[in-house]
Design an enzyme around this catalytic site. Structure first.
Site, short mmCIF file in Angstrom:
data_model
loop_
_atom_site.label_atom_id
_atom_site.label_comp_id
_atom_site.label_asym_id
_atom_site.label_seq_id
_atom_site.Cartn_x
_atom_site.Cartn_y
_atom_site.Cartn_z
CD GLU B 88 -2.73 1.29 2.48
OE1 GLU B 88 -2.50 0.53 3.44
OE2 GLU B 88 -3.56 2.22 2.54
CE LYS B 218 -4.28 -17.84 14.11
NZ LYS B 218 -3.91 -18.96 13.26
CG ASP B 292 -0.89 -17.04 12.26
OD1 ASP B 292 -1.36 -16.59 11.19
OD2 ASP B 292 -1.32 -18.05 12.82
CG HIS B 383 -3.65 7.75 -0.14
ND1 HIS B 383 -3.33 6.43 -0.22
CD2 HIS B 383 -3.84 8.02 1.16
CE1 HIS B 383 -3.34 5.89 0.98
NE2 HIS B 383 -3.64 6.84 1.85
#
Lengths: 390, 390, 390, 390
Positions: B88, B218, B292, B383
């Site tokens: 990004e 998770k 993870d 951006h």
């Protein structure tokens, strides 16, 4: 306090091997850490312009192949081999097992049921009445606002402006379809231009912030669950009883009983996903395919629903209300990531819904496998056998 | 239905360049996708055993360098250059800007305030009274249960067993400290052994499932927010007014006013993080360092709190209740990931709290920058300038 | 602006018929409203001292009788006729029907599984580290703090102090058992005295607010759902298939199927009670028995859980994590309210758990009836027949 | 098991003094409880037909008078004396104090910003695609569905049908305006008739349940907070600094600082109301005026927002997204309850929005007083002085 040295940058050519190497040396000099493998990348630094700043090399994420999974979707149709980038042992094997159970049961149906990406400006007024009247004005002028917003983008289209009045403010969500892009930047720009137009046109010239925080960009929210963000996608299949018994070593009736218990656990815990582990598959597939990996935070939310059928089979579904993904723009065009998308025939124009369907199918496969492992008692032992687990 | 071909595997040596190449050819043959860059990895396939199955190569994530950030933590102390793996555009630059604002204000304090990793078995009874009495038995036998669970692990220690009775069941959370590992597998194994012992010892021989879903592994949950999962970490600093004005081009008083509006937005939306965008920094740092990546789903939750001080400076903090991270095990030992940890002096034993402090500091830096950009009107334009945004 | 006239008060004897009449005349004079029935009360105004200020009369709530319901609780045992104060037609009839289904199935088991009432002071520090160390000090000094808090009350006992560090603050919940009182005031006073002691004794003399808002007094919260507030109570029974068919005109298998759909609805909506309508029975019973009626906000939260049994019967339960009720103090001693408690043999000392069990049994009865009506299609027609519905 | 005796009922005339007395004797005979004061009511039992079944008498709730409060609403305008039915000592006095602070600051603005009452049928299909297409059909046929639903009611009007697809189902909310009624029964009947029409007209003849549980009737939900249920109402005023100091003995700057701390507490706890105690005032006003008291569960949710102004005054507001109330039907016509509505000039046609504005004003007054008491340290001592607290 002495200020630490700034990271070296080059005004002329910051996206070069040399400049990356200069920064690596800078780090090694200050921390002692050698960056040999980070520096051993095979992509051209010029390709990451627009994706990263202060480039020093790449992280190599192990890529495994799961599948095949048979999908009978609106857009995704056929057998797919799914690239998953992960460092968690067992994950690829487990998803593959779920995919096999799905395929042997006849495949998974996938459906994108809603598109809605937002930027969410908040407008400020003297009192609630002014804010309410402004809301009516927005509705009355929606066509013009849509045209103004649409002037900034080819693929984005303003669908509606949701309104949430609080105190003397009007929180809004400008909701768009965004084609094959995830659309956070596109909607940001379009909404900014629309807001400036609104500020000029409305008699009160209302002040505003471009985000009142209810777009909940990069974070889960009840808003996402209820109103959708990105794509709302559903995957569903009927697990055949013999597949459950032979491959997964569970009875559908036990899966159904456990569903009650896990659903109550989800309510007790206030869990935002009521199934087993959506985030594992989503994160691995997102990293593989150049999605914005932070979107796991939003995309992992969802609802599991099952029913035991009279013939002993088990209808099983997941509904994901906030899948944020793209097949164009962002990281999708990077070399390895593009190849992952191509593996799925999901690179480029007109492929975003297809990709979203695959995401939902993968999530369902992961839940089929893990849930069955919890029931069959395989869970710990398989991690012992396959995961590093040290 | 004809079953699609299975993915080629080798019983003898599945973690080899040859076998990876065989699988790549298999995919190319079936999908037409060429996997040239995926195949151009520089790590030894043997090193990913235990991290992935059906290895076909690597995804190369661009790695940028943010910082320096000055941290005055309990464990993390000094100036840090932070590796962020992202696709990004703007992200690294924006975090760097926040880090500079923090450093020029004197640095950030970081504190780990609680450790608690869980596996959450649910025990089944005839009625609620039996479940309640079983709960009393668990308390009475905690020392023995701790010893049994502890027999399976060197670094894990069972601290307490939380109890949540629902219907005729006792949902529990076995809460551990897990040293430098994230600990999901460690606690799974320890709890499994403890449950088997409990089942043998308790007169009712109660049935159980190893997860009643309230570990919320998770996935984000209210449970995590209230009870902690992994590490609860706080980062806090005082933004000097002149730094805010000169570097960020905002007034602290405006930041404070906007805080009210964004906090109300978070309540209106039911957002699980009340600041700007924790997930961006966490995801990028997690991928870089072999965490993870699915743990972004849990780790991104948190609370922002600020107060405008009488001298015009601004106290700013983030509290993250569920930072799940490791400096040992999982993906932390992979070649590029290990180098990223070494850059932070966070590889291996005794470093997990230090790393968690850096995570919180990075999150705060990202919020400082993005929030200021929203206020100063830089958000869209930066951006446009730095992100690909096409 | 002219200030409107103040309400007449008497310094000598404000709780008298005369003073009430004076205030009624005052209102009639200013609004034209005649208060004839409000003035036609049969209780002695002197009895409401401590319950209300500016007394003008009473509201007469219609009181209906539901039952009998057969309860096999730890504390509540036998057949009960339940007084319900309501203005909603059908409610008493519907609850009675549910009670009959329960009784004909053999009765309902009820169990109080946890007691915990709180006041939740927040302590303020310079940084998170100070707050964390202060938390350790609280644990080390718990016995003394308990003694100090206990000095203010006969029936309250400080059980534990939960800790939730955020930013540079320590949010706490001082958790008490409170005997037969609901305990909000008792715990407020005890905690205030304890905080003053803490402030004197701790070296930092920490500032504090007596409520950091996490007691969530009079409002629902995830905290209540997870940690309990007041009493956590469970009611459970097994609905016999023939009772379901003959009395409720539904099949248990259909109830079970609908349970899946309603549970998913609860998740989709983010509903804090996953059953049908706890608040109806709780509100009606609370008003009848002199409970603080605002506690409906907290007490109505809960979880429904059911399982279809192999013989075709249906196990059905509700778990209420935050039942706040009393059989002593507050409004329980008022003339009509006391009679309602006496009807249940629940007035006064040692009766609070018994009453809480009845509350849970009533909630379950209401869900049995309404859920069955939704399935059988009786819902609208019975409201047409019995409710005013105009 | 012997079945306990059924409650005596009369087929001819169940709503009579005699039949009520018969039931009281029945209870006294079985429980020993004398029901003297319950029997001493002054209303005609015939008036409660349609409000209660198995009538045995009335509960007399003490009624106090709070105010005056100056309201500058759209519908409520002027000085109001507010009837509050409560058994909680201090409540009326505290609300009165808040009302005085508001009035002395110039009064409170009140605004109803949205109307939406629902019944929420869920429609069942073979798969998600069918459900999605059915949703498109609903939109295409909205006018006809509106006409069908509208045929059953004079005051209700179907505004829109919200859609929430999950699995192979379409959860919907049929959203109505309901005039002066709360509207749960009205919308139930209208939606039932509409669903039957839909089932006949749609080619698939879809099965449905009249409630898929996302109307969340009688329970709080995130859905209510985001989408509104009943009326969304805002009350706002600017607390003058001298009023704060002289009357409430607090500084606005301290109120503002505490607001940050309480807002963080609300986030930490997952509280559904971020102010002090909405439920107290709502419950007391609802009971007084014949509202369905169970609606406290939904109506108490809300958001507090404040800003310290440059002149030292304090802007303070509450936003209540789910105020469910009526000035017609239900209990509003009962003798004492009607008088309470008349006191506010809120009885009957065209008054519901006015009443909703008063509700919001009352909530704000209660928060002003309690919040100030917590800050000034009056909280415990005033309960000691005025509450029974034994």
């Amino acid at each position: 306090m002495t200020r630490a040295d700034p990271i070296p940058r080059s005004r002329e050519n910051d996206y070069s091997k040399e400049q990356a190497a200069t920064r690596c040396e800078f780090i090694t000099g200050r921390t002692g850490a050698r960056l040999d493998t980070i520096s051993s990348y095979s992509i051209d630094p010029a390709t990451v312009r627009g994706n990263v700043e202060n480039f020093i090399g790449t992280v190599q994420m192990p890529l495994g192949l799961a599948g095949p999974i048979h999908i009978n979707g609106e857009h995704a149709s056929g057998d797919f081999y799914v690239p998953l980038a992960t460092t968690e042992g067992t994950l690829v094997a487990s998803y593959s097992r779920g995919m096999r159970a799905i395929s042997e049961s006849g495949g998974v149906k996938t459906t994108v049921v809603k598109h809605s990406m937002q930027r969410a400006p908040v407008f400020l007024f003297e009192d609630a009445l002014q804010a309410r009247e402004f809301g009516a004005w927005l509705i009355a002028n929606l066509d013009e606002i849509r045209a103004v917003a649409g002037s900034t983008t080819r693929s984005g289209r303003l669908v509606e402006i949701e309104q949430y009045p609080v105190a003397n403010m009007l929180y809004t969500r400008f909701c768009y379809t965004t084609g094959d892009a995830a659309g956070q930047n596109m909607t940001g720009k379009a909404t900014f231009v629309a807001c400036e137009w609104i500020k000029r046109k409305h008699p009160l010239k209302p002040g505003y912030f471009l985000s009142g925080a209810i777009d909940t960009d990069k974070k889960h929210s009840a808003m996402n669950m209820i109103q959708t963000r990105g794509k709302r996608v559903i995957a569903e299949f009927t697990l055949k009883r013999e597949v459950a018994r032979d491959l997964l070593r569970v009875e559908p009736a036990d899966l159904y009983r456990y569903r009650q218990i896990a659903a109550v656990g989800a309510l007790q815990a206030g869990s935002v996903y009521s199934g087993a582990h959506s985030a594992n598959g989503i994160a691995a597939l997102f990293i593989a395919t150049g999605q914005d990996e932070a979107n796991v935070a939003e995309s992992h939310a969802g609802i599991t629903y099952g029913q035991l059928l009279e013939n002993g089979d088990y209808y099983w579904s997941v509904t994901l209300p906030a899948v944020i993904c793209a097949t164009h723009g962002g990281g999708t065009g990077l070399p390895t990531q593009r190849e992952c998308l191509q593996m799925l025939d999901c690179y480029g124009a007109g492929k975003a819904d297809k990709f979203a369907e695959i995401v939902a199918a993968v999530v369902l496969a992961g839940d089929v496998s893990l849930t069955s492992a919890v029931l069959a008692g395989d869970w710990v032992s398989s991690h012992e056998a396959m995961g590093r687990n040290r």
